[in-house]
Write a protein that holds these residues in place. Sequence first.
Motif, PDB file in Angstrom:
ATOM      1  N   ARG A   1       0.806  -1.224   0.000  1.00 34.20           N
ATOM      2  CA  ARG A   1       0.000   0.000   0.000  1.00 34.20           C
ATOM      3  C   ARG A   1       0.841   1.277   0.000  1.00 34.20           C
ATOM      4  O   ARG A   1       0.465   2.285  -0.610  1.00 34.20           O
ATOM      5  CB  ARG A   1      -0.924   0.022   1.208  1.00 34.20           C
ATOM      6  CG  ARG A   1      -0.218   0.043   2.544  1.00 34.20           C
ATOM      7  CD  ARG A   1      -1.180   0.187   3.702  1.00 34.20           C
ATOM      8  NE  ARG A   1      -1.862   1.483   3.667  1.00 34.20           N
ATOM      9  CZ  ARG A   1      -2.672   1.920   4.620  1.00 34.20           C
ATOM     10  NH1 ARG A   1      -2.919   1.170   5.683  1.00 34.20           N
ATOM     11  NH2 ARG A   1      -3.235   3.095   4.529  1.00 34.20           N
TER      12      ARG A   1
ATOM     13  N   ALA B   1       2.306   1.957  -3.460  1.00 37.03           N
ATOM     14  CA  ALA B   1       1.178   2.161  -4.369  1.00 37.03           C
ATOM     15  C   ALA B   1       0.579   3.553  -4.181  1.00 37.03           C
ATOM     16  O   ALA B   1       0.212   4.221  -5.153  1.00 37.03           O
ATOM     17  CB  ALA B   1       0.116   1.085  -4.141  1.00 37.03           C
ATOM     18  N   GLU B   2       0.498   4.018  -2.937  1.00 33.67           N
ATOM     19  CA  GLU B   2      -0.045   5.349  -2.674  1.00 33.67           C
ATOM     20  C   GLU B   2       0.925   6.438  -3.118  1.00 33.67           C
ATOM     21  O   GLU B   2       0.523   7.422  -3.762  1.00 33.67           O
ATOM     22  CB  GLU B   2      -0.369   5.491  -1.186  1.00 33.67           C
ATOM     23  CG  GLU B   2      -1.008   6.825  -0.823  1.00 33.67           C
ATOM     24  CD  GLU B   2      -1.600   6.828   0.573  1.00 33.67           C
ATOM     25  OE1 GLU B   2      -2.664   6.203   0.774  1.00 33.67           O
ATOM     26  OE2 GLU B   2      -0.994   7.456   1.459  1.00 33.67           O
TER      27      GLU B   2
ATOM     28  N   SER C   1       1.011   6.468  -7.057  1.00 34.91           N
ATOM     29  CA  SER C   1      -0.235   6.751  -7.770  1.00 34.91           C
ATOM     30  C   SER C   1      -0.766   8.153  -7.528  1.00 34.91           C
ATOM     31  O   SER C   1      -1.480   8.717  -8.359  1.00 34.91           O
ATOM     32  CB  SER C   1      -1.315   5.743  -7.364  1.00 34.91           C
ATOM     33  OG  SER C   1      -1.687   5.927  -6.001  1.00 34.91           O
TER      34      SER C   1
ATOM     35  N   VAL D   1      -4.645   5.004  -0.737  1.00 31.96           N
ATOM     36  CA  VAL D   1      -4.761   3.554  -0.820  1.00 31.96           C
ATOM     37  C   VAL D   1      -5.271   3.035   0.521  1.00 31.96           C
ATOM     38  O   VAL D   1      -4.674   3.301   1.567  1.00 31.96           O
ATOM     39  CB  VAL D   1      -3.426   2.883  -1.177  1.00 31.96           C
ATOM     40  CG1 VAL D   1      -3.560   1.354  -1.144  1.00 31.96           C
ATOM     41  CG2 VAL D   1      -2.949   3.336  -2.558  1.00 31.96           C
TER      42      VAL D   1
ATOM     43  N   GLY E   1       0.010   0.670  -8.556  1.00 31.06           N
ATOM     44  CA  GLY E   1       0.112   2.067  -8.152  1.00 31.06           C
ATOM     45  C   GLY E   1       0.982   2.877  -9.098  1.00 31.06           C
ATOM     46  O   GLY E   1       0.649   4.013  -9.458  1.00 31.06           O
TER      47      GLY E   1
END
Length: 360
Positions: free
Chosen positions: A57, A60-61, A64, A68, A161
């Motif tokens: 996470r 990915a956060e 992106s 997330v 992400g």
Amino acid sequence: MVTMLDCIKRVPSLLEKILEGAQENFEKVFAKIPAGQVDELVFIGSGTSFTGASTARYLAEKASGVRVTVALPEEFLYQYSFRNPHALYVFISQTGTSTVTMDALRYVKGKGFLSLAVSEKPDTPIAKEADAFLDMGCGREEYGMRTIGYSTTVMTLMWLGIALGVRKKYLGREAADEYYRQAKAAAANIPDVIEKAMHWMDVGRRRMMKSQFFAFTGTGPLYGVSMEAAVKIWEAPQFPAGGYELDEGMHGPNYGYNYNHAVFVLNDGGTGNDRALALARYMKNEHGNGYVIGVGATDEKDLAFVPAGGAFLCLEYAAAVQVLMYRLAVDGGRDFSILGIHAKMNSYFQSHTEKPSGEN
């Protein structure tokens, strides 16, 4: 016979394959998912799918540019009061047959929200049901105690992400290329981590195996690895175990630690380094049962290695704790050949009963 160690050693090549196929695979995903409409990623799964999502996470956060959220399917269905209509809901199940995860997917579909399935192949029930499918990259894994599936889930969700960030023009191509370099470096370093972990277990397993409880702690992505380690240590060698975020683990569990408790500090030398090493020293000096994994090792009881993967270093630490799990189980006499037989347990409950579409 394929051993679980063989599965752990297979991980680097599969991570490489995920990277090689990323452009093609994400083009297929975003042909069906309008990236510009997505303002949140919600990862939903149980067990190793949950710990993998909890590990992935953070990157990915960051990559992106959207929030997330990681959710257990049961909580998502019955305890959440608000669900973002502009989120992309990502349902993770290696076999694609997780019952409650499928229920959560059907709920999202009923609301008209965007859905993506991450699974081992495109014809699993969950893959057929979602708006889009993303291959987990694990292939066929011989053992139910997922090692390959955890690592490939982490890589796949991290790269989701990154791919979303690129398409939303939040992440530049130069930054994406640097992430690619780091991911390759993490995969390339895993064989060396495995070799070092095997030697580490040769030296230190006897004291570990006298323990009654195993505690793992780390920060950020290494918290996710700690949770996954606890799951694996309980289900394979069958030691009670817990995974803690470093600071949270110093607000209660630390008062209960004694010489019967093996405490493993997953340390990358970053946030919390001083506290992490202080905890390890306390368990070493006062109880003779503390271990550092990674950076800051002080003696042969520690597993020393320098992570090479930057934002992907969690995959290197995952290999270390997977070897720990494997050796504790095998050296303790656990017979992996019978672990797929759960007839007695399944007579009480089943968590994977979803039938393929069209079956009654």
